[in-house]
Write a protein that holds these residues in place. Structure first.
Motif, short mmCIF file in Angstrom:
data_model
loop_
_atom_site.label_atom_id
_atom_site.label_comp_id
_atom_site.label_asym_id
_atom_site.label_seq_id
_atom_site.Cartn_x
_atom_site.Cartn_y
_atom_site.Cartn_z
N VAL A 77 35.62 36.60 44.84
CA VAL A 77 36.65 36.27 43.86
C VAL A 77 38.05 36.36 44.47
CG1 VAL A 77 37.68 36.98 41.68
CG2 VAL A 77 35.20 36.97 41.92
N LEU A 78 38.37 37.51 45.06
CA LEU A 78 39.72 37.69 45.59
C LEU A 78 39.94 36.84 46.83
CD1 LEU A 78 40.29 41.52 45.10
CD2 LEU A 78 40.89 39.62 43.61
N GLY A 79 38.90 36.64 47.65
CA GLY A 79 39.08 35.78 48.82
C GLY A 79 39.50 34.37 48.44
N HIS A 80 38.90 33.83 47.38
CA HIS A 80 39.27 32.48 46.92
C HIS A 80 40.71 32.43 46.45
CE1 HIS A 80 39.13 28.66 44.86
NE2 HIS A 80 39.37 29.26 43.69
N ARG A 103 52.17 31.93 41.52
CA ARG A 103 52.17 32.86 40.40
C ARG A 103 50.87 32.76 39.61
NH1 ARG A 103 53.07 32.29 35.25
NH2 ARG A 103 53.66 30.11 35.53
N GLU A 104 50.42 31.52 39.36
CA GLU A 104 49.19 31.33 38.61
C GLU A 104 47.99 31.89 39.39
OE1 GLU A 104 46.70 30.18 35.50
OE2 GLU A 104 48.88 30.44 35.64
N SER A 105 47.97 31.69 40.71
CA SER A 105 46.87 32.22 41.52
C SER A 105 46.86 33.74 41.49
CB SER A 105 46.96 31.71 42.96
OG SER A 105 46.83 30.31 43.01
N ALA A 106 48.04 34.35 41.59
CA ALA A 106 48.11 35.81 41.52
C ALA A 106 47.64 36.32 40.16
CB ALA A 106 49.53 36.29 41.81
N HIS A 107 48.06 35.61 39.10
CA HIS A 107 47.62 36.01 37.76
C HIS A 107 46.10 35.88 37.62
CE1 HIS A 107 47.52 36.42 33.41
NE2 HIS A 107 46.86 35.27 33.35
N ALA A 109 43.95 35.97 40.04
CA ALA A 109 43.30 36.97 40.89
C ALA A 109 43.17 38.29 40.15
CB ALA A 109 44.08 37.15 42.19
N LEU A 110 44.26 38.71 39.47
CA LEU A 110 44.19 39.94 38.69
C LEU A 110 43.19 39.80 37.54
CD1 LEU A 110 47.98 40.88 38.55
CD2 LEU A 110 46.19 41.95 39.93
N HIS A 111 43.19 38.63 36.91
CA HIS A 111 42.25 38.42 35.81
C HIS A 111 40.80 38.47 36.30
CE1 HIS A 111 40.89 36.81 31.93
NE2 HIS A 111 40.07 36.05 32.64
N ASP A 112 40.55 37.82 37.44
CA ASP A 112 39.20 37.84 37.99
C ASP A 112 38.79 39.24 38.41
OD1 ASP A 112 38.79 35.16 37.57
OD2 ASP A 112 39.43 34.55 39.57
N LEU A 113 39.76 40.01 38.92
CA LEU A 113 39.46 41.39 39.31
C LEU A 113 39.04 42.21 38.10
CD1 LEU A 113 39.42 43.62 41.44
CD2 LEU A 113 41.86 43.98 41.00
N ARG A 114 39.78 42.09 36.98
CA ARG A 114 39.40 42.79 35.76
C ARG A 114 38.04 42.30 35.26
NH1 ARG A 114 44.85 41.76 34.39
NH2 ARG A 114 44.16 40.05 33.05
N GLU A 115 37.79 41.02 35.41
CA GLU A 115 36.53 40.44 34.96
C GLU A 115 35.35 40.99 35.75
OE1 GLU A 115 34.66 36.09 35.59
OE2 GLU A 115 36.55 36.12 34.50
N THR A 118 24.32 41.29 31.19
CA THR A 118 25.08 41.23 29.95
C THR A 118 25.86 39.95 29.83
OG1 THR A 118 26.88 42.40 31.04
CG2 THR A 118 25.28 43.74 29.86
N GLY A 119 26.35 39.45 30.96
CA GLY A 119 27.03 38.17 30.96
C GLY A 119 28.48 38.26 30.56
N VAL A 120 28.84 39.06 29.54
CA VAL A 120 30.22 39.15 29.08
C VAL A 120 30.66 40.58 29.21
CG1 VAL A 120 31.77 38.76 27.15
CG2 VAL A 120 29.83 37.24 27.48
N ALA A 121 31.85 40.76 29.74
CA ALA A 121 32.36 42.10 29.93
C ALA A 121 32.94 42.63 28.63
CB ALA A 121 33.43 42.10 31.03
N GLU A 122 33.27 43.93 28.64
CA GLU A 122 33.85 44.53 27.46
C GLU A 122 35.25 43.97 27.24
OE1 GLU A 122 33.81 48.64 28.16
OE2 GLU A 122 31.63 48.86 28.05
N GLY A 123 35.67 43.99 25.98
CA GLY A 123 37.01 43.53 25.67
C GLY A 123 37.10 42.03 25.53
N GLY A 124 35.98 41.30 25.46
CA GLY A 124 36.04 39.87 25.25
C GLY A 124 36.39 39.08 26.48
N GLU A 125 36.15 39.62 27.70
CA GLU A 125 36.45 38.84 28.89
C GLU A 125 35.51 37.64 28.97
OE1 GLU A 125 38.83 39.35 30.88
OE2 GLU A 125 39.49 41.40 30.52
#
Length: 392
Positions: A190-193, A224-228, A230-236, A247-254
């Protein structure tokens, strides 16, 4: 001399057996048939020997076999050693090997044939006392054998419990290692991409500082969008790993984990970084299983990341996804060397240059999904090809 370490429980057991031998000798003293020809002095000496035999019970842990042999032999002359002899043969049967127990039992029952031969001529008192003696010795040996088998069973159960505990710890450690490897693979993919996209646009701004303002703003917006993202994918990724597999879906509606249908979006992001990429597929119709689709997506993602990192500028890439239910899913990512490029460029660096770990992770992903993956130089570029099972 071998030193015997006795716990409080051992001392309590030894004292209890000593009291048992002494009480047995005292209780049975009136029923032991003694010849009238023996004087009071001989009876007193017989009782002293019986007392010493009872005291010798305290030596049963240090010399069990010797004590049993001595008491059995002395019992042919003395009349008050039945109790200590019972304790001695019990100790041998409970603690010594089978061979030693067999020899002691043979010594104890050696006089039995002679007793049976003389039984018709014996008085009723002597015959009853002899039968009682052999029965008590047999009971002591049997109880000792039962005690030893029980101890062996307890030791076996304890060993099994220890092995089961060690096996559980080993399985837990393997599970922890697999979880760490899963986290490492997800982070790398994820982060490499995302970071490779950031690197491409940052490099463009660095080498072309005089670009038009609109181009600079577009590149900054992409960064900026890529950094955003990246953080979103990290939380995901962290959210999915916390919820566990399946489970397929993470907590918090990710949003759910990527699948094969997300490949066009992935290729579009890579094209926005300036790389000419062609996409053929994915096949229309039924979607593959979630694990197969997610694995195919990660393979394409890592392969395009390697193209941006290692291929010469302007290298074109081709993504081809074919297959279907029953035939399996084939994923192929190939990049070509642009005209005039260095022939040494386009290959993925080895471990000495700090690369190649992504391909190792992809091969492991494919193996865990039941498939296989190859990555080799081809036609001046590099080709990653994977086959994943897709049940009909």
């Amino acid at each position: 001399m071998r030193r015997i370490h006795r716990t409080r429980r051992d001392w309590a057991a030894d004292l209890a057996l000593f009291l048992f031998a002494a009480c047995f000798a005292a209780v049975s003293s009136q029923s032991i048939p003694v010849a009238e020809s023996l004087g009071p002095g001989w009876r007193a000496a017989d009782q002293v020997v019986g007392g010493l035999g009872c005291a010798a019970v305290l030596l049963r842990r240090r010399w069990p076999v010797q004590l049993a042999v001595g008491l059995l032999l002395a019992g042919g002359v003395a009349h008050y050693l039945t109790g200590p002899a019972m304790v001695a043969v019990f100790t041998v049967a409970a603690t010594r090997p089978w061979k030693a127990t067999a020899w002691v039992a043979a010594l104890a029952f050696g006089p039995l044939p002679f007793f049976l031969w003389q039984l018709p001529d014996m008085s009723e008192d002597r015959a009853g006392a002899a039968v009682t003696y052999f029965a008590l010795i047999a009971g002591a040996i049997g109880w000792g054998l039962f005690r030893r088998s029980r101890q062996q069973l307890i030791a076996s159960l304890r060993e099994r419990a220890e092995l089961a505990e060690a096996d559980a710890e080993s399985r837990a450690e393997r599970a922890r290692m697999e979880a760490r490897e899963e986290i490492a693979r997800e982070m790398h993919d994820v982060l490499g991409h995302r970071l490779s996209l950031l690197s491409v646009h940052a490099g463009a701004l660095e080498f072309n500082p005089g670009a038009p303002r609109a181009e600079i703003e577009r590149a900054a917006g992409v960064m900026r969008e890529s950094a955003h993202l990246a953080l979103h994918d990290l939380r995901e990724v962290i959210g999915v790993l916390r919820t566990g597999p399946g489970t397929g879906v993470a907590e918090g509606g990710e949003r759910p984990q990527p699948e094969l249908a997300d490949l066009p979006r992935l290729v579009a992001e890579a094209r926005a970084a300036g790389g000419p990429i062609e996409l053929a597929g994915p096949p229309e119709g039924a979607a593959p299983p979630a694990l197969v689709g997610r694995t195919a997506y990660r393979i394409v993602q890592e392969a395009l990341t390697n193209v941006r990192k290692h291929a010469p500028p302007g290298a074109a890439a081709e993504v081809r996804v074919t297959g279907g239910p029953g035939d399996g899913l084939t994923v192929e990512v190939r990049n070509s060397r642009p005209p005039g490029a260095d022939p040494a460029a386009g290959a993925v660096p080895g471990p000495a240059e700090g690369g190649g770990q992504g391909l190792i992770g992809l091969a492991e992903r494919a193996r865990l999904a039941g498939g296989r993956l190859t990555a080799l130089p081809a036609d001046g570029g590099f080709r990653v090809r994977a086959w994943l099972p897709w049940q009909g």
